[in-house]
Design a protein around this motif. Structure first.
Motif, PDB file in Angstrom:
ATOM      1  N   LYS A 267     102.882   5.792 -80.726  1.00  0.00           N
ATOM      2  CA  LYS A 267     101.827   6.668 -80.245  1.00  0.00           C
ATOM      3  C   LYS A 267     102.364   7.506 -79.070  1.00  0.00           C
ATOM      4  N   PHE A 268     101.769   8.667 -78.894  1.00  0.00           N
ATOM      5  CA  PHE A 268     102.126   9.562 -77.782  1.00  0.00           C
ATOM      6  C   PHE A 268     101.000   9.498 -76.749  1.00  0.00           C
ATOM      7  N   LEU A 269     101.376   9.370 -75.474  1.00  0.00           N
ATOM      8  CA  LEU A 269     100.411   9.337 -74.379  1.00  0.00           C
ATOM      9  C   LEU A 269     100.910  10.234 -73.253  1.00  0.00           C
ATOM     10  N   GLN A 290      96.742  11.150 -80.969  1.00  0.00           N
ATOM     11  CA  GLN A 290      97.472  10.960 -79.714  1.00  0.00           C
ATOM     12  C   GLN A 290      96.512  10.931 -78.525  1.00  0.00           C
ATOM     13  N   TYR A 291      96.999  10.432 -77.389  1.00  0.00           N
ATOM     14  CA  TYR A 291      96.143  10.221 -76.224  1.00  0.00           C
ATOM     15  C   TYR A 291      96.598  11.053 -75.020  1.00  0.00           C
ATOM     16  N   CYS A 292      95.616  11.381 -74.172  1.00  0.00           N
ATOM     17  CA  CYS A 292      95.919  12.057 -72.914  1.00  0.00           C
ATOM     18  C   CYS A 292      94.814  11.716 -71.915  1.00  0.00           C
ATOM     19  N   SER A 293      94.999  12.150 -70.678  1.00  0.00           N
ATOM     20  CA  SER A 293      93.993  11.852 -69.650  1.00  0.00           C
ATOM     21  C   SER A 293      93.670  13.087 -68.831  1.00  0.00           C
ATOM     22  N   LEU A 294      92.499  13.066 -68.228  1.00  0.00           N
ATOM     23  CA  LEU A 294      92.079  14.109 -67.298  1.00  0.00           C
ATOM     24  C   LEU A 294      91.412  13.466 -66.095  1.00  0.00           C
ATOM     25  N   PRO A 295      91.657  13.985 -64.903  1.00  0.00           N
ATOM     26  CA  PRO A 295      90.922  13.492 -63.742  1.00  0.00           C
ATOM     27  C   PRO A 295      89.436  13.773 -63.901  1.00  0.00           C
TER      28      PRO A 295
END
Length: 454
Positions: A267-269, A290-295
Motif C-alpha cells: 500500500k502507498f501512504l 491508497q492513503y493520505c492525510s490532511l491536517p
C-alpha cells in the motif's frame, strides 16, 4: 408752514414720477443660508499583504490554490468596508513566485521586506518558509503560513512566525500509528529531501518504529524527479508491506503508478502533500485504495466548510486543491489581529496575533507559545472511485473534541453529585443534602465553563 408743505408736495410728486416711469425701489437682497460644511472624507490606507508560493514549476497548481484562498479572503475583507485606526482600509495582495526553491524564496522575501508589506502569508513550502522567516523576523514583519508544516519553522524562536495547521510532528506521529493499525509489519520510507518531505518522513519513522513496525528500506529522491523505478525495485526486493512517501503530489502520483507497473503489492501512504486531486490525475488507476492525510477535520464536516467550498468554486471555477482554506484563514487571522490592535502597523498588531482566538473555516485558531496551532488534529483519507474518502481523525483532537470531552466529564460529575444528594436525603439529613446540592452546583458550573471556553 408753507415751506414744509412744499417739501411734502415735492416728495409726493417725485414718488409719482418714479412710479410713472416704472421705477421702484429694489428690495435688499437676502443672504443665502450657509450650508453646513461637508464632513471631511476619512483617509484611506492600503494594507499590503505579501503572498509567496510556487507559481511556476511542478507545484504551480498548489501555488495557485494558495493564492486563490488569499484572494478570496481579501475580496471579502474589502467588501466589509473596514475602518482601522480611524481610516478606511483597503487590502492588497502582493504576490511572489518562489518556485519552491529556498534560494529564490529568500530573494522574494527580501523583495517583500523592501516593499514594506504589512504582513506575509506563506510561504507554501517549508523549504522556502524556513530561510525566509529570518528575513521577516529581522524586519519585524508578521508571517502566517497556511501550509508549511516542518517543526523547525516555529522552533527558531522568531516572534513573527505562526502557522494555522498541524505540524509534521503531529502528522508523522498520527501516520505512523495509523500504519501500525493496518496490520502491516514492514514499511519502506521514501522522501524527497526537502524540509517538508524529509521532516515528515523522519517523524513517521519514529512513530512507526515506536509502534513495532520494521523499517526495511529507506530511499531518497528529489522534488523534480519523475522516474522512481530504481528505488522502487530495491524496495520490492525487501518485500515491504507499505511504502510511505514524504513529498508532494508531482512525485507521489507517478511513484504510485510505477509501483503498480513493477507489481509491488504494498500500500502507498503519504501526508498532505499527496492528498490532492492532482495525485489521482498523475497516479491514474494506481491511486485507487491508497492513503493520505490532511491536517484538521474534513471540510464537509466543519461548520463553515461547505460554504467556503461553494464560494471558492463560484469565484474561481475550480475545485480546492489542498491548502486554500488554511491560507484563507491565515489572511483572516492577520486582519482580525489588526482590528483588535486598531492598527495595521506590524509592531502594533504583532502582539495580538499570539492572543488570537479566531473561529475560522478550518478550526478554532489559537496559538501556543511557539506560534503553532493548538490541538492540531490529523485526518486520514483513502482514494476510492476517483475521490478522497474520509477514514478517521487521529491525534490532536481539536478544540471541539476537547470541549466535548470536558462537557462529558462535567456531566458525569453532575450525575454523581445528584446521586450523592439522593443518598444524603435518606441518610445524613439536612447538612449532607446541603453539601450535595453545593456539589451539584459546582459541577454544573464546570459544565457551563467547559462549553463557554470552547
Amino acid at each position: 408752514m408753507h415751506a414744509k408743505l412744499s417739501v411734502v408736495a415735492l416728495s409726493v410728486i417725485t414718488a409719482f414720477a418714479l412710479s410713472a416711469c416704472g421705477q421702484k425701489e429694489e428690495p435688499k437682497p437676502v443672504a443665502a443660508p450657509i450650508a453646513p460644511a461637508a464632513p471631511a472624507a476619512k483617509p484611506e490606507i492600503v494594507v499590503k499583504l505579501g503572498h509567496v508560493a510556487p507559481m511556476t514549476g511542478p507545484q504551480a497548481h498548489l501555488g495557485k490554490d494558495n493564492e486563490n484562498g488569499a484572494l478570496l479572503a481579501i475580496d471579502e475583507l474589502n467588501a466589509q468596508g473596514l475602518e482601522i485606526g480611524g481610516a478606511k482600509v483597503k487590502f492588497e495582495l502582493v504576490a511572489e513566485d518562489d518556485q519552491a526553491d529556498p534560494k529564490q524564496g529568500s530573494i522574494v522575501a527580501q523583495k517583500l521586506v523592501d516593499a514594506k508589506v504589512n504582513g506575509v502569508i506563506g510561504h507554501l513550502n517549508s523549504g522556502t518558509t524556513i530561510p525566509a522567516s529570518k528575513l521577516y523576523a529581522d524586519a519585524g514583519i508578521p508571517q502566517v503560513s497556511g501550509s508549511a508544516t516542518n517543526p523547525k519553522y516555529t522552533q527558531q524562536g522568531f516572534a513573527t512566525a505562526f502557522r494555522v495547521m498541524a505540524n509534521d510532528v503531529q502528522q508523522g506521529k498520527a501516520l505512523g500509528e495509523f500504519a501500525a493499525k493496518q496490520g502491516v509489519k514492514s514499511v519502506a520510507i521514501v522522501d524527497d529531501r526537502t524540509a517538508y518531505g524529509q521532516g515528515l518522513a523522519d517523524e513517521f519513522k519514529k512513530a512507526a518504529e515506536a509502534s513495532g513496525l520494521k523499517v526495511v528500506a529507506t530511499e531518497y529522491t528529489n522534488d523534480k524527479a519523475t522516474d522512481f523505478k530504481a528505488i522502487l525495485t530495491k524496495i520490492k526486493s525487501k518485500k515491504a508491506e507499505l511504502v510511505f512517501f514524504g513529498g508532494m503530489d508531482a512525485q507521489g502520483g507517478p511513484m504510485a503508478k510505477q509501483m503498480k507497473e513493477l507489481g509491488i503489492k504494498a500500500k502507498f501512504l503519504g501526508g498532505d502533500g499527496v492528498c490532492t486531486p492532482e495525485f489521482m490525475k498523475l497516479g491514474g488507476p494506481a491511486s485507487e485504495g491508497q492513503y493520505c492525510s490532511l491536517p484538521g477535520m474534513p471540510l464537509e464536516k466543519l461548520a463553515k466548510g461547505p460554504e467556503f467550498k461553494d464560494k471558492f468554486g463560484k469565484k474561481f471555477g475550480a475545485e480546492i486543491q489542498l491548502y486554500s482554506p488554511y491560507v484563507y484563514d491565515a489572511v483572516m487571522v492577520v486582519a482580525d489581529s489588526m482590528k483588535r490592535a486598531n492598527s495595521v502597523e506590524p509592531a502594533k498588531y504583532l502582539p495580538e496575533i499570539g492572543k488570537t482566538k479566531y473561529d475560522g473555516v478550518t478550526a478554532l485558531i489559537e496559538f501556543d507559545q511557539f506560534g503553532d496551532l493548538k490541538g492540531g488534529a490529523i485526518s486520514v483519507y483513502q482514494y476510492k472511485g476517483g475521490k478522497l474518502e474520509y477514514v478517521e481523525t487521529l491525534g490532536g483532537g481539536g478544540p471541539v473534541d476537547s470541549a466535548k470531552a470536558e462537557v462529558k466529564e462535567a456531566v458525569a460529575e453532575v450525575k454523581e453529585a445528584a446521586q450523592a444528594v439522593a443518598g444524603a436525603a435518606t441518610t445524613a439529613g439536612a447538612n449532607a443534602v446541603k453539601a450535595g446540592a453545593e456539589a451539584v452546583k459546582s459541577a454544573a458550573e464546570a459544565t457551563k465553563s467547559a462549553v463557554e471556553k470552547k
